[in-house]
Design a protein around this motif. Structure first.
Motif, mmCIF file in Angstrom:
data_model
loop_
_atom_site.group_PDB
_atom_site.id
_atom_site.type_symbol
_atom_site.label_atom_id
_atom_site.label_comp_id
_atom_site.label_asym_id
_atom_site.label_seq_id
_atom_site.Cartn_x
_atom_site.Cartn_y
_atom_site.Cartn_z
ATOM 1 N N ALA A 29 35.439 60.779 -23.079
ATOM 2 C CA ALA A 29 35.981 60.265 -21.806
ATOM 3 C C ALA A 29 37.118 61.150 -21.291
ATOM 4 C CB ALA A 29 36.469 58.827 -21.996
ATOM 5 N N ARG A 30 37.801 61.847 -22.220
ATOM 6 C CA ARG A 30 38.880 62.760 -21.803
ATOM 7 C C ARG A 30 38.335 64.110 -21.340
ATOM 8 N NH1 ARG A 30 43.843 61.834 -26.148
ATOM 9 N NH2 ARG A 30 43.791 59.568 -26.054
ATOM 10 N N GLY A 31 37.019 64.262 -21.382
ATOM 11 C CA GLY A 31 36.417 65.477 -20.820
ATOM 12 C C GLY A 31 36.028 66.525 -21.841
ATOM 13 N N ILE A 32 36.099 66.172 -23.142
ATOM 14 C CA ILE A 32 35.704 67.162 -24.159
ATOM 15 C C ILE A 32 34.177 67.169 -24.271
ATOM 16 C CG2 ILE A 32 35.877 67.773 -26.616
ATOM 17 C CD1 ILE A 32 38.729 66.429 -26.415
ATOM 18 N N ASP A 33 33.620 68.365 -24.285
ATOM 19 C CA ASP A 33 32.164 68.540 -24.274
ATOM 20 C C ASP A 33 31.606 68.307 -25.676
ATOM 21 O OD1 ASP A 33 29.581 69.290 -23.809
ATOM 22 O OD2 ASP A 33 30.023 71.447 -23.741
ATOM 23 N N THR A 34 31.541 67.036 -26.065
ATOM 24 C CA THR A 34 31.065 66.691 -27.407
ATOM 25 C C THR A 34 30.369 65.349 -27.340
ATOM 26 O OG1 THR A 34 31.751 66.521 -29.716
ATOM 27 C CG2 THR A 34 33.268 65.597 -28.105
ATOM 28 N N SER A 35 29.995 64.809 -28.497
ATOM 29 C CA SER A 35 29.376 63.481 -28.504
ATOM 30 C C SER A 35 29.731 62.786 -29.815
ATOM 31 C CB SER A 35 27.859 63.608 -28.393
ATOM 32 O OG SER A 35 27.364 64.254 -29.548
ATOM 33 N N ASP A 36 29.700 61.469 -29.771
ATOM 34 C CA ASP A 36 29.967 60.689 -30.985
ATOM 35 C C ASP A 36 28.978 61.088 -32.082
ATOM 36 O OD1 ASP A 36 31.158 58.465 -32.504
ATOM 37 O OD2 ASP A 36 29.183 57.547 -32.232
ATOM 38 N N SER A 37 27.705 61.246 -31.702
ATOM 39 C CA SER A 37 26.693 61.521 -32.736
ATOM 40 C C SER A 37 26.923 62.888 -33.384
ATOM 41 C CB SER A 37 25.286 61.409 -32.162
ATOM 42 O OG SER A 37 25.153 62.306 -31.089
ATOM 43 N N TRP A 38 27.310 63.911 -32.604
ATOM 44 C CA TRP A 38 27.561 65.236 -33.196
ATOM 45 C C TRP A 38 28.719 65.143 -34.183
ATOM 46 C CZ3 TRP A 38 31.085 68.920 -34.398
ATOM 47 C CH2 TRP A 38 30.603 70.195 -34.722
ATOM 48 N N ILE A 39 29.809 64.509 -33.764
ATOM 49 C CA ILE A 39 31.004 64.470 -34.630
ATOM 50 C C ILE A 39 30.712 63.676 -35.905
ATOM 51 C CG2 ILE A 39 33.440 63.821 -34.796
ATOM 52 C CD1 ILE A 39 33.612 64.096 -31.728
ATOM 53 N N VAL A 40 30.047 62.530 -35.759
ATOM 54 C CA VAL A 40 29.781 61.694 -36.944
ATOM 55 C C VAL A 40 28.844 62.424 -37.901
ATOM 56 C CG1 VAL A 40 28.738 59.540 -37.744
ATOM 57 C CG2 VAL A 40 30.243 59.524 -35.741
ATOM 58 N N GLU A 41 27.796 63.012 -37.343
ATOM 59 C CA GLU A 41 26.811 63.678 -38.198
ATOM 60 C C GLU A 41 27.404 64.877 -38.946
ATOM 61 O OE1 GLU A 41 22.910 66.208 -37.289
ATOM 62 O OE2 GLU A 41 23.010 64.309 -36.175
ATOM 63 N N ARG A 42 28.218 65.690 -38.250
ATOM 64 C CA ARG A 42 28.736 66.914 -38.875
ATOM 65 C C ARG A 42 29.981 66.698 -39.719
ATOM 66 N NH1 ARG A 42 25.931 71.820 -36.861
ATOM 67 N NH2 ARG A 42 24.366 70.844 -35.549
ATOM 68 N N THR A 43 30.744 65.613 -39.419
ATOM 69 C CA THR A 43 32.054 65.480 -40.069
ATOM 70 C C THR A 43 32.317 64.116 -40.688
ATOM 71 O OG1 THR A 43 33.279 64.595 -38.164
ATOM 72 C CG2 THR A 43 32.997 66.978 -38.236
ATOM 73 N N GLY A 44 31.629 63.084 -40.244
ATOM 74 C CA GLY A 44 31.917 61.717 -40.705
ATOM 75 C C GLY A 44 33.079 61.069 -39.967
ATOM 76 N N ILE A 45 33.683 61.793 -39.026
ATOM 77 C CA ILE A 45 34.866 61.249 -38.331
ATOM 78 C C ILE A 45 34.429 60.344 -37.170
ATOM 79 C CG2 ILE A 45 36.923 61.850 -36.941
ATOM 80 C CD1 ILE A 45 36.886 64.596 -38.486
ATOM 81 N N ARG A 46 35.057 59.155 -37.094
ATOM 82 C CA ARG A 46 34.830 58.263 -35.944
ATOM 83 C C ARG A 46 36.107 58.057 -35.133
ATOM 84 N NH1 ARG A 46 29.801 55.664 -36.468
ATOM 85 N NH2 ARG A 46 28.917 55.981 -38.530
ATOM 86 N N TYR A 47 37.250 58.049 -35.833
ATOM 87 C CA TYR A 47 38.545 57.817 -35.175
ATOM 88 C C TYR A 47 39.573 58.787 -35.725
ATOM 89 C CZ TYR A 47 36.440 53.297 -34.036
ATOM 90 O OH TYR A 47 35.598 52.322 -33.591
ATOM 91 N N ARG A 48 40.630 58.988 -34.969
ATOM 92 C CA ARG A 48 41.819 59.673 -35.419
ATOM 93 C C ARG A 48 42.983 59.044 -34.639
ATOM 94 N NH1 ARG A 48 38.051 60.720 -32.756
ATOM 95 N NH2 ARG A 48 37.361 62.708 -33.577
ATOM 96 N N HIS A 49 44.220 59.299 -35.073
ATOM 97 C CA HIS A 49 45.401 58.814 -34.342
ATOM 98 C C HIS A 49 46.121 60.026 -33.782
ATOM 99 C CE1 HIS A 49 45.569 54.516 -35.768
ATOM 100 N NE2 HIS A 49 44.587 55.029 -36.501
ATOM 101 N N LEU A 50 46.633 59.889 -32.580
ATOM 102 C CA LEU A 50 47.329 61.008 -31.940
ATOM 103 C C LEU A 50 48.726 60.555 -31.541
ATOM 104 C CD1 LEU A 50 44.365 62.232 -29.680
ATOM 105 C CD2 LEU A 50 45.041 63.126 -31.927
ATOM 106 N N ALA A 51 49.732 61.295 -31.981
ATOM 107 C CA ALA A 51 51.130 60.919 -31.707
ATOM 108 C C ALA A 51 51.484 61.229 -30.252
ATOM 109 C CB ALA A 51 52.048 61.697 -32.650
ATOM 110 N N SER A 52 52.424 60.451 -29.728
ATOM 111 C CA SER A 52 52.911 60.734 -28.374
ATOM 112 C C SER A 52 53.729 62.029 -28.401
ATOM 113 C CB SER A 52 53.804 59.596 -27.887
ATOM 114 O OG SER A 52 55.022 59.633 -28.597
ATOM 115 N N GLU A 53 53.963 62.575 -27.235
ATOM 116 C CA GLU A 53 54.709 63.845 -27.145
ATOM 117 C C GLU A 53 56.117 63.737 -27.712
ATOM 118 O OE1 GLU A 53 55.287 66.115 -23.390
ATOM 119 O OE2 GLU A 53 53.100 65.924 -23.311
#
Ligand code: UT7
Length: 325
Positions: A29-53
């Protein structure tokens, strides 16, 4: 009478993740050219946390440390050594460890310094703290892995930006007559420095080179699987133990496929591996203590369990710690 052999033992764990989980679809949704299925299949990652600036590595370290100190039944003033493993420190200097000392209100002159060994940093930090304690010079160490890796990601590089997250994990390591840490090993090979790096520097008020993480993913993958099994055998051999005596494998959480391949190579069933990469992404030096605390608070890792911690990171660096929890 002989004085008792001084060992070091983890007496408390803590961790902290900033903000809400960011899903793979949030990245799309932020515009990164990827997909949930690619990330899950290649890495197992579904979520991450991102700190504020506004949030720095020492802020994350503070929250994790307070939880670890409380779990150990200690107060900040008991700490006499602070080691922060980070590749994303608040500043060039002072160290994030010195900043953390101040945020914890520690006024006892406790030694404080950062360790830079990228994703192996926590294992390096634990190894150093163990040696300080065994030498008799220090008795109560705080060892932290804290990262805001989102700061060094190129959000236009889909091959890397989807992999990492922010967070911190901490342990209190104390002098003890019972082990504790049974064996540690740390290594590096600088000839592999180019496969994972942030090749930039601050010079004359400018960044020279790149301030963003660059990686040859496949080279890292192959190196990781080979070396992690080797270093695991090294610490097992050093303590006269075998792989069946491990209750829990707590590896650096880089990629589920590296984790599966390493566990298989070692002969450790996957049910004995603590896996948090799905929820945390790769938090570099924070990933092992985050996974450890998650498993302790979730009731999986219990007092007396034998744990094998192992990490690999840029440098290249790698290491393992075998311990009785
Ligand atoms: O702490 C240590 C940190 N590092 C690691 O753990 C990294 C270890 N390496 C890996 O985990 C894997 O190498 C990656 C997950 C980074 C990449 O997986 P891969 O299977 O090695 O993929 P690849 O780099 O060979 O790329 C395959 C395809 C390419 O497309 P084409 O050329 O086949 O058309 C990439 O452009 O996947 C494409 N791709 C993506 N597609 C969707 C790369 N990143 C993405 C993405 N979303 N985020």
């Amino acid at each position: 009478m002989n004085s008792p052999i001084v060992c070091s033992r983890i007496t408390g764990t803590g961790s902290y993740l900033p903000g809400n989980p960011v899903s793979n679809n949030d990245l799309v949704a932020r515009g990164i050219d990827t997909s949930d299925s690619w990330i899950v299949e290649r890495t197992g990652i579904r979520y991450r946390h991102l700190a504020s600036e506004q949030t720095s590595a020492s802020d994350l370290a503070l929250e994790a440390s307070l939880r670890a100190i409380q779990a150990a039944g200690r107060v900040p003033a008991d700490i006499d050594l602070i080691i922060v493993a980070t590749s994303t420190p608040d500043f060039v200097f002072p160290s994030s460890a010195a900043l953390l000392q101040n945020k914890l209100g520690i006024k006892n002159g406790a030694a404080a310094f950062d360790v830079q060994a990228v994703c192996s940093g926590f294992v390096y930090g634990l190894t150093i703290a163990d040696k300080f304690i065994r030498s008799g010079s220090h008795r109560c160490a705080l060892v932290v892995g804290a990262e805001v890796f989102s700061r060094i990601l190129d959000w236009n590089d889909r091959g890397t930006c989807v992999l990492f997250g922010d967070g911190a994990g901490a342990v209190v390591l104390e002098a003890s007559s019972d082990p504790g840490i049974l064996a540690t090993a740390v290594h590096a090979d600088g000839s592999y420095s180019e496969i994972l790096s942030v090749p930039g520097q601050v010079s004359g008020g400018r960044v020279i080179g790149s301030p963003f993480l660059q990686m040859d993913g496949q080279a890292v993958f192959k190196f990781a699987v080979k070396i992690l099994a080797e270093v695991a055998h090294e610490v097992l051999h050093a303590s006269g133990m075998n792989v069946t005596q491990i209750d829990w494998l707590i590896p650096h959480q880089a990629n589920i496929r590296i984790l599966q391949a390493t566990a298989k190579k070692l002969g450790v069933p996957l049910e004995k591996a603590i896996i948090t990469v799905e929820r945390h992404g790769n938090t570099s030096a924070a990933s092992i203590p985050l996974a450890l605390d998650d498993a302790v608070r979730g009731g999986r890792v219990k007092r007396g369990d034998t744990l094998l911690l192992e990490g690999i990171g840029g440098g290249f660096t790698w290491g393992a710690t075998l311990l009785r929890f």
